[in-house]
Design a protein around this motif. Structure first.
Motif, short mmCIF file in Angstrom:
data_model
loop_
_atom_site.label_atom_id
_atom_site.label_comp_id
_atom_site.label_asym_id
_atom_site.label_seq_id
_atom_site.Cartn_x
_atom_site.Cartn_y
_atom_site.Cartn_z
N ASP A 273 25.28 48.73 32.15
CA ASP A 273 26.09 47.73 32.84
C ASP A 273 25.59 47.61 34.28
O ASP A 273 25.62 48.58 35.04
CB ASP A 273 27.57 48.13 32.83
N SER A 274 25.13 46.44 34.66
CA SER A 274 24.52 46.27 35.97
C SER A 274 25.56 46.30 37.08
O SER A 274 26.73 45.93 36.88
CB SER A 274 23.77 44.94 36.04
N PRO A 275 25.16 46.74 38.29
CA PRO A 275 26.09 46.71 39.43
C PRO A 275 26.66 45.32 39.68
O PRO A 275 27.84 45.18 40.02
CB PRO A 275 25.22 47.19 40.59
N ALA A 276 25.85 44.29 39.53
CA ALA A 276 26.34 42.92 39.76
C ALA A 276 27.43 42.55 38.76
O ALA A 276 28.44 41.92 39.12
CB ALA A 276 25.18 41.93 39.67
N MET A 277 27.25 42.96 37.51
CA MET A 277 28.25 42.64 36.49
C MET A 277 29.57 43.35 36.76
O MET A 277 30.64 42.73 36.70
CB MET A 277 27.72 43.03 35.11
N ILE A 278 29.50 44.64 37.09
CA ILE A 278 30.76 45.36 37.30
C ILE A 278 31.41 44.96 38.62
O ILE A 278 32.63 45.02 38.76
CB ILE A 278 30.57 46.89 37.21
N ALA A 279 30.60 44.51 39.60
CA ALA A 279 31.18 44.00 40.84
C ALA A 279 31.97 42.73 40.57
O ALA A 279 33.05 42.51 41.15
CB ALA A 279 30.09 43.75 41.88
N ALA A 280 31.45 41.89 39.68
CA ALA A 280 32.17 40.66 39.31
C ALA A 280 33.46 41.01 38.58
O ALA A 280 34.51 40.39 38.80
CB ALA A 280 31.28 39.78 38.44
N ARG A 281 33.40 42.02 37.71
CA ARG A 281 34.60 42.45 37.00
C ARG A 281 35.62 43.02 37.98
O ARG A 281 36.82 42.76 37.88
CB ARG A 281 34.22 43.51 35.96
N PHE A 282 35.14 43.79 38.95
CA PHE A 282 36.01 44.35 39.98
C PHE A 282 36.72 43.24 40.74
O PHE A 282 37.93 43.31 41.00
CB PHE A 282 35.17 45.21 40.93
N ALA A 283 35.97 42.19 41.09
CA ALA A 283 36.57 41.07 41.82
C ALA A 283 37.69 40.43 41.00
O ALA A 283 38.74 40.04 41.55
CB ALA A 283 35.50 40.04 42.16
N GLY A 284 37.49 40.35 39.69
CA GLY A 284 38.52 39.78 38.84
C GLY A 284 39.78 40.64 38.80
O GLY A 284 40.91 40.13 38.84
N LEU A 285 39.60 41.96 38.75
CA LEU A 285 40.75 42.87 38.74
C LEU A 285 41.51 42.81 40.06
O LEU A 285 42.75 42.83 40.07
CB LEU A 285 40.28 44.30 38.47
N VAL A 286 40.78 42.74 41.17
CA VAL A 286 41.44 42.65 42.47
C VAL A 286 42.22 41.35 42.58
O VAL A 286 43.35 41.32 43.09
CB VAL A 286 40.40 42.77 43.61
N ALA A 287 41.63 40.27 42.10
CA ALA A 287 42.31 38.97 42.15
C ALA A 287 43.62 39.01 41.36
O ALA A 287 44.60 38.33 41.72
CB ALA A 287 41.40 37.88 41.62
N GLY A 288 43.64 39.81 40.30
CA GLY A 288 44.84 39.89 39.48
C GLY A 288 45.86 40.90 39.97
O GLY A 288 46.92 41.08 39.35
N ALA A 289 45.56 41.57 41.09
CA ALA A 289 46.46 42.61 41.61
C ALA A 289 47.47 42.06 42.61
O ALA A 289 48.23 42.83 43.22
CB ALA A 289 45.65 43.72 42.26
N ASP A 290 47.47 40.74 42.81
CA ASP A 290 48.47 40.08 43.66
C ASP A 290 48.51 40.62 45.09
O ASP A 290 49.59 40.80 45.67
CB ASP A 290 49.87 40.18 43.03
N GLY A 291 47.34 40.93 45.64
CA GLY A 291 47.28 41.32 47.04
C GLY A 291 47.71 42.74 47.35
O GLY A 291 47.94 43.08 48.52
N THR A 292 47.84 43.58 46.34
CA THR A 292 48.24 44.97 46.58
C THR A 292 47.22 45.68 47.46
O THR A 292 46.01 45.60 47.21
CB THR A 292 48.37 45.74 45.25
#
Length: 518
Positions: free
Chosen positions: A392-411
């Motif tokens: 799993d490339s760093p770029a791919m997991i960074a994109a996944r991380f961004a999606g999880l943060v976006a779904g955390a409602d600003g926590t």
């Protein structure tokens, strides 16, 4: 590398036979004036030089060197210099010395030649500023690690200078003393620039720079080096805590540096970064920055670190406020057993009740087991924890991380003390000491949890009927070094729903820094 100030370096040179200008360091303008008056009492001219003590070259060009004869001038210069900053470092001391009447200047430098895997001395018949531009005129003097510089090379270098026999002898002695001085403190480099031939006929070390090998610092407490790191800023309290962890546990490496306290404008937020391996970590940092985040810190745990060290690293990363997530990614081909890192992270995440997303890439040996540990601990937490492999490339997991943060409602993360099972405070709880910590076992539940603990600890803790409870199966000193195995037992018991076992690991200074509040 750990760097010493000029006045500290000159003390080392003096202890090894070099003549240095008379003078001393001062941390206030009043003290600088006193130092100048002490020198003036023995000098006809009374002229002194005042120099900032800062880890930089070209001090004269930034107003960091001045000459003065009158006390008022000394005070003026010292006051100005002590208000200076060099980069992020405030100037905390000035060196007040006698002015040396110079006849000739020379350049001397000791360094470790990584290619030759041996010490090397570089010599030039002219010193002072601009030595870098005169590289063609320098001579390299090979050194034997035990005997010092080669006599023939020293003689050849000295003979090229056109000195009298007496001065040539002094210069040759200075070259040999340079090696002795460097070896006395296990210096990685030691530069005297310039070494001057004074009009009095003596060779004097007019300036010097010394760096000490990181791994030698612990053997030289007399140097008073607090942190063997070349930060671009004064060490923060959290960096001091992290450095103490590294010094107390040499199983693998742990490097921690704070980079930002607040997210940049238009950033998606501050991220706690946890790398493993320099090159892979740099690539992973690029990926998370390209995904729109600001990195709060750089952390590296590599070289097959203990689970306990990774746990402490995670605790320190999560002592930073306002993080929107935890991003771990490093080398995809690490030879270390990645499940130890996964156990360390899992324990830290559970203890701190992690409520921000975490994406962890643990590529390398036993990566499948590592990912499984993270997947299982995620079920006990409020925020998602996702594990990834080397494919799993760093770029791919960074994109996944961004999606999880976006779904955390600003926590945003609020640092807190770890949660500790209530039974630990019960006087009946059994305690077994380990390296920088202790195992706690609920004796009231021992018979119900005994088999699980014996299994998950790999037989390190067993039932001893004669002791009416749990006991170590190894001698105490050997058992104490099994903290990583016992950490794994802690996590596996937690995942299995077994209550009554807890590994408490100290992180000296961290609780005081956080104020002990949840």
């Amino acid at each position: 590398m750990a760097r010493l100030h000029e006045y500290q370096g000159k003390a080392i040179l003096a202890a090894n036979g070099f003549k240095i200008p008379r003078g001393r360091a001062a941390s206030t303008a009043d003290d600088a004036v006193s130092a100048a008056k002490e020198l003036a009492a023995d000098e006809k001219s009374g002229e002194v030089v005042i120099k900032i003590q800062a880890w930089t070259t070209g001090r004269a060009g930034i107003g960091g060197v001045a000459f003065a004869k009158k006390p008022d001038d000394v005070r003026t210069h010292a006051t100005r210099m002590l208000a200076m900053k060099v980069g992020e470092f405030p100037v905390e001391a000035v060196l007040v010395e006698e002015k040396v009447d110079i006849d000739r200047e020379f350049f001397l430098s000791f360094a470790i030649d990584d290619a030759a895997r041996a010490p090397m001395i570089i010599f030039a018949g002219g010193g002072g500023s601009g030595i870098e531009e005169r590289a063609a005129s320098t001579r390299r003097i090979p050194c034997d690690v035990n005997r010092g510089p080669l006599d023939s090379a020293v003689d050849e270098a000295v003979s090229s200078c056109g000195l009298s026999q007496a001065h040539a002898k002094q210069l040759a002695e200075s070259i040999r003393r340079l090696f002795t001085a460097a070896r006395s403190v296990e210096a990685r480099s030691l530069e005297i620039n310039p070494l001057v031939l004074a009009k009095s006929g003596e060779f004097v070390a007019a300036d010097c720079r010394i760096t000490i090998d990181d791994y030698a610092v612990a053997r030289h407490p007399e140097l008073g080096i607090e942190i063997a790191r070349e930060f671009d800023h004064p060490p923060t309290p959290l960096e001091r805590v992290a450095y103490a962890v590294e010094q107390n546990d040499h199983r693998g490496t742990f490097y921690f540096a704070q980079l930002a306290r607040a997210a940049a404008k238009d950033s998606k937020g501050l991220v706690g970064f946890h790398g493993a391996g320099g090159g892979g970590s740099m690539m992973s940092m690029d990926a998370i920055v390209n995904a729109g985040f600001t990195i709060a810190n750089f952390t590296d745990t590599s070289g097959n670190p203990s689970a306990s060290k990774v746990y402490r690293a995670a605790r320190i990363i999560l002592a930073q406020p306002d993080l929107v997530g935890y991003f771990g990614s490093g080398s995809g081909v690490a030879s270390q057993e990645q499940y130890w890192s996964a156990y360390g992270l899992a324990k830290a995440f559970w203890e701190l009740d992690l409520d921000i997303p975490a994406v962890i890439r643990l590529g390398g040996n036993t990566e499948d087991r590592a990912v499984d540990i993270l997947h299982r601990i995620s079920k006990l937490l409020r925020a998602p924890i996702e594990g990834y492999r080397k494919t799993d490339s760093p770029a791919m997991i960074a994109a996944r991380f961004a999606g999880l943060v976006a779904g955390a409602d600003g926590t945003k993360w609020k640092p807190r003390a770890p949660r500790v099972p209530k039974f630990v405070k019960d006087p009946s709880a059994a305690m077994l000491p380990v390296k920088s910590g202790r195992v706690w076992i609920d004796t009231a539940k021992w018979q119900q949890i005994r088999r699980a603990i014996e299994t998950h600890s790999g037989g390190l803790i067993v039932d001893r009927p004669a002791m009416a409870g749990p006991a170590m199966s190894l001698p105490s000193e050997e058992f104490a070094n099994k903290d990583s195995e016992l950490l794994a037992c802690d996590v596996e018991c937690r995942l299995a729903g077994v209550e009554g076992f807890y590994l408490e690991l100290d992180v000296p200074g961290l609780e005081e820094l956080l104020g002990g509040a949840r």
